[in-house]
Design an enzyme around this catalytic site. Structure first.
Site, mmCIF file in Angstrom:
data_model
loop_
_atom_site.group_PDB
_atom_site.id
_atom_site.type_symbol
_atom_site.label_atom_id
_atom_site.label_comp_id
_atom_site.label_asym_id
_atom_site.label_seq_id
_atom_site.Cartn_x
_atom_site.Cartn_y
_atom_site.Cartn_z
ATOM 1 N N GLY A 199 -4.799 -9.219 3.620
ATOM 2 C CA GLY A 199 -4.620 -7.917 2.957
ATOM 3 C C GLY A 199 -3.306 -7.901 2.203
ATOM 4 O O GLY A 199 -2.278 -8.316 2.731
ATOM 5 N N ARG B 28 8.816 -13.988 -5.804
ATOM 6 C CA ARG B 28 9.945 -14.182 -6.727
ATOM 7 C C ARG B 28 11.102 -14.893 -6.021
ATOM 8 O O ARG B 28 11.708 -15.829 -6.558
ATOM 9 C CB ARG B 28 10.387 -12.810 -7.246
ATOM 10 C CG ARG B 28 11.684 -12.793 -8.035
ATOM 11 C CD ARG B 28 11.975 -11.353 -8.435
ATOM 12 N NE ARG B 28 13.219 -11.185 -9.152
ATOM 13 C CZ ARG B 28 14.391 -10.955 -8.580
ATOM 14 N NH1 ARG B 28 14.480 -10.904 -7.261
ATOM 15 N NH2 ARG B 28 15.472 -10.785 -9.305
ATOM 16 N N ALA B 29 11.375 -14.437 -4.788
ATOM 17 C CA ALA B 29 12.501 -15.030 -4.051
ATOM 18 C C ALA B 29 12.220 -16.491 -3.704
ATOM 19 O O ALA B 29 13.120 -17.337 -3.764
ATOM 20 C CB ALA B 29 12.771 -14.217 -2.791
ATOM 21 N N VAL B 30 10.974 -16.795 -3.362
ATOM 22 C CA VAL B 30 10.619 -18.187 -3.031
ATOM 23 C C VAL B 30 10.810 -19.066 -4.269
ATOM 24 O O VAL B 30 11.461 -20.120 -4.219
ATOM 25 C CB VAL B 30 9.143 -18.278 -2.527
ATOM 26 C CG1 VAL B 30 8.680 -19.731 -2.458
ATOM 27 C CG2 VAL B 30 9.001 -17.591 -1.171
ATOM 28 N N ARG C 217 12.520 -18.573 -7.034
ATOM 29 C CA ARG C 217 13.889 -18.692 -7.558
ATOM 30 C C ARG C 217 14.806 -19.452 -6.595
ATOM 31 O O ARG C 217 15.692 -20.179 -7.038
ATOM 32 C CB ARG C 217 14.441 -17.301 -7.894
ATOM 33 C CG ARG C 217 13.692 -16.731 -9.101
ATOM 34 C CD ARG C 217 14.348 -15.548 -9.722
ATOM 35 N NE ARG C 217 13.635 -15.197 -10.958
ATOM 36 C CZ ARG C 217 13.907 -14.142 -11.704
ATOM 37 N NH1 ARG C 217 14.878 -13.320 -11.362
ATOM 38 N NH2 ARG C 217 13.212 -13.904 -12.802
ATOM 39 N N ARG D 277 -9.312 -13.329 1.834
ATOM 40 C CA ARG D 277 -9.497 -13.739 3.229
ATOM 41 C C ARG D 277 -10.535 -14.856 3.158
ATOM 42 O O ARG D 277 -11.711 -14.594 2.987
ATOM 43 C CB ARG D 277 -10.004 -12.569 4.073
ATOM 44 C CG ARG D 277 -9.098 -11.325 4.060
ATOM 45 C CD ARG D 277 -9.562 -10.319 5.104
ATOM 46 N NE ARG D 277 -9.112 -8.958 4.870
ATOM 47 C CZ ARG D 277 -7.960 -8.441 5.299
ATOM 48 N NH1 ARG D 277 -7.131 -9.168 5.989
ATOM 49 N NH2 ARG D 277 -7.642 -7.186 5.059
ATOM 50 N N ASP E 129 -1.319 -12.032 10.490
ATOM 51 C CA ASP E 129 -1.657 -12.957 11.581
ATOM 52 C C ASP E 129 -2.813 -13.905 11.250
ATOM 53 O O ASP E 129 -2.813 -15.063 11.676
ATOM 54 C CB ASP E 129 -1.889 -12.216 12.908
ATOM 55 C CG ASP E 129 -2.884 -11.084 12.806
ATOM 56 O OD1 ASP E 129 -3.420 -10.869 11.697
ATOM 57 O OD2 ASP E 129 -3.132 -10.426 13.827
ATOM 58 N N THR F 64 2.438 -7.608 5.567
ATOM 59 C CA THR F 64 1.307 -6.760 5.939
ATOM 60 C C THR F 64 1.828 -5.354 6.173
ATOM 61 O O THR F 64 2.925 -5.185 6.719
ATOM 62 C CB THR F 64 0.583 -7.256 7.210
ATOM 63 O OG1 THR F 64 -0.221 -6.178 7.738
ATOM 64 C CG2 THR F 64 1.529 -7.681 8.315
ATOM 65 N N ASP G 290 0.757 -3.336 8.259
ATOM 66 C CA ASP G 290 0.530 -2.899 9.649
ATOM 67 C C ASP G 290 1.746 -3.040 10.569
ATOM 68 O O ASP G 290 1.795 -2.439 11.628
ATOM 69 C CB ASP G 290 -0.628 -3.700 10.263
ATOM 70 C CG ASP G 290 -1.960 -3.360 9.629
ATOM 71 O OD1 ASP G 290 -2.011 -2.374 8.876
ATOM 72 O OD2 ASP G 290 -2.947 -4.077 9.882
ATOM 73 N N ASP H 287 2.437 -5.434 12.488
ATOM 74 C CA ASP H 287 1.966 -5.885 13.804
ATOM 75 C C ASP H 287 2.279 -7.359 14.072
ATOM 76 O O ASP H 287 1.536 -8.046 14.770
ATOM 77 C CB ASP H 287 0.448 -5.635 13.934
ATOM 78 C CG ASP H 287 -0.349 -6.337 12.852
ATOM 79 O OD1 ASP H 287 0.251 -6.793 11.850
ATOM 80 O OD2 ASP H 287 -1.580 -6.421 12.990
ATOM 81 N N ARG I 145 -0.481 18.814 4.352
ATOM 82 C CA ARG I 145 0.172 19.924 5.077
ATOM 83 C C ARG I 145 0.131 21.214 4.256
ATOM 84 O O ARG I 145 -0.154 22.289 4.776
ATOM 85 C CB ARG I 145 1.620 19.529 5.395
ATOM 86 C CG ARG I 145 2.511 20.635 5.836
ATOM 87 C CD ARG I 145 2.266 21.071 7.249
ATOM 88 N NE ARG I 145 2.672 20.058 8.210
ATOM 89 C CZ ARG I 145 2.353 20.090 9.509
ATOM 90 N NH1 ARG I 145 1.599 21.064 9.987
ATOM 91 N NH2 ARG I 145 2.752 19.147 10.326
ATOM 92 N N ARG J 83 -5.869 25.565 8.633
ATOM 93 C CA ARG J 83 -6.828 24.532 9.058
ATOM 94 C C ARG J 83 -6.214 23.503 9.991
ATOM 95 O O ARG J 83 -5.001 23.288 9.987
ATOM 96 C CB ARG J 83 -7.380 23.798 7.831
ATOM 97 C CG ARG J 83 -8.457 24.583 7.147
ATOM 98 C CD ARG J 83 -8.952 23.877 5.907
ATOM 99 N NE ARG J 83 -10.133 24.568 5.410
ATOM 100 C CZ ARG J 83 -10.553 24.525 4.152
ATOM 101 N NH1 ARG J 83 -9.893 23.812 3.260
ATOM 102 N NH2 ARG J 83 -11.630 25.184 3.785
HETATM 103 O O1 F6P Z 1 -4.203 -5.708 7.678
HETATM 104 C C1 F6P Z 1 -3.905 -4.725 6.783
HETATM 105 C C2 F6P Z 1 -5.031 -3.743 6.639
HETATM 106 O O2 F6P Z 1 -4.637 -2.864 5.619
HETATM 107 C C3 F6P Z 1 -5.420 -2.992 7.909
HETATM 108 O O3 F6P Z 1 -4.590 -1.928 8.223
HETATM 109 C C4 F6P Z 1 -6.819 -2.564 7.541
HETATM 110 O O4 F6P Z 1 -7.579 -2.377 8.703
HETATM 111 C C5 F6P Z 1 -7.343 -3.731 6.775
HETATM 112 O O5 F6P Z 1 -6.221 -4.370 6.208
HETATM 113 C C6 F6P Z 1 -8.346 -3.378 5.702
HETATM 114 O O6 F6P Z 1 -8.800 -4.558 5.143
HETATM 115 P P1 F6P Z 1 -9.734 -4.659 3.861
HETATM 116 O O7 F6P Z 1 -8.869 -4.487 2.662
HETATM 117 O O8 F6P Z 1 -10.313 -6.011 3.940
HETATM 118 O O9 F6P Z 1 -10.717 -3.544 3.952
#
Ligand code: F6P
Length: 328
Positions: free
Chosen positions: A16, A26-28, A30, A77, A108, A131, A133, A135, A160, A168
């Protein structure tokens, strides 16, 4: 200075996309140029390695991209790279071009591929965590996380406004397939009444209790931020269950989705990407491999892929507590 362990490297973005990937590229490029190392960009991640889609890069090929969202190398991917035959094709292309080091920018899944590639063929490879996320273990922040967080915050602020105008309850889903970092921090930043994340065992009873407390406190509208990977149920299930428990509530669902992946990277992401792009190249030059470059407490560190993939940055329990205290 000692002789570099690599002479010709290739860099690619995979998985993703995330804001700041271009700044890392760019940094890599240069840094490589600064140290007189030849550098190639590979298009569309591992697919480009397999399909021999390389382009020679120099300082001018990465001009004006530091502030650009997405990735100019594009991303994918790759399913073929999951096969031994695919990886062999990729290896043959590297050998053919005399490339002796790789920099992969991704998450990952990207690092899992890189680790296998290194173990099978001995290709020297350093990863850069890109990423939204956040994570990945071995870095305080991943590239793209800060920008995504700000995008989510701005979107929730807008929700909001309309939530308040119409009294709501909004359930807002933010990205994070397995991690609640975006949800937790955007939730705190926007004053969410509750934040549901996969790292915590949430229950519908707790959510109902939150609504009861909010009513007692005189709130006339509320926002619940839900991480995509929340295990309690889909956001629609949550909205439905809430409607059943509180029939008077006027409930809406908003899924922020891929807007969180786009846009110009924040200053923090550009600086992080610049530091890690540099770190990846000097790591390869120093003979490091099968590792990810990361920033921890303002220090450049290298974490084995194995750990970066398997371990997880813990959600800060104090932040969860804080969000409860401030949501009264
Ligand atoms: O890993 C990053 C991410 O944005 C996740 O938060 C999300 O679940 C996933 O990619 C979405 O992937 P795709 O773009 O393949 O739908």
């Amino acid at each position: 200075m000692e002789e570099s362990a690599v002479k010709k490297i290739a860099v690619f973005t995979s998985g993703g996309d995330a804001p700041g990937m271009n700044a890392a590229l760019r940094a890599v490029v240069r840094t490589a140029s600064h140290f007189k190392i030849e550098c190639y960009g590979v298009r569309e991640g591992y697919n480009g390695l397999i399909n021999d889609d390389f382009t020679k890069m120099g300082p001018r090929s990465v001009k004006n991209i530091i502030g650009a969202g997405g990735t100019i190398l594009r991303s994918a991917r790759s399913l073929e790279f999951k096969t031994k035959e695919g990886r062999k094709k990729a290896y043959d292309n590297l050998v053919k071009r005399g490339i002796d080091g790789l920099v992969c920018i991704g998450g990952d899944g990207t690092f899992t591929g890189a680790k296998i590639f290194n173990e099978e063929f001995g290709v020297k490879v350093i990863g850069i965590p890109g990423t939204i996320d956040n994570d990945i273990f071995g870095t305080d922040n991943t590239i793209g996380y800060d920008t995504a967080l700000n995008t989510a915050m701005e979107a929730i602020d807008k929700i909001r406004d309309t939530a308040t105008s119409h009294n709501r309850v909004f359930f807002v889903e933010v990205m994070g397939r397995d991690a609640g970092f975006i949800a937790l921090n955007s939730g705190i930043a926007t004053g969410a009444v509750d934040i549901l994340i996969p790292e915590r065992k949430d229950s519908i009873d707790d959510l109902f209790e939150t609504f009861e407390k909010a009513e007692k406190a005189g709130k006339t509208s509320s926002i619940v931020v839900v991480a995509e990977g929340e295990k309690l149920g889909s956001i629609y299930d949550l909205a439905k269950a809430t409607k059943a428990g509180f029939p008077d509530y006027d409930i809406r669902v908003a899924i922020l989705g891929h807007i969180q992946r786009g846009g110009s990277p924040s200053c923090a992401d550009r600086v992080l990407a610049s530091r890690l792009g540099y770190g990846a190249v000097i790591g390869l030059m120093a003979g490091k491999t099968n590792k990810m470059a990361g920033m921890q407490s303002n220090n450049l560190v290298y974490t084995p892929f194995e750990e970066a993939i398997k371990k997880h940055n813990e959600i800060d329990q104090n932040l969860l507590k804080l969000s409860e205290i401030l949501a009264i």
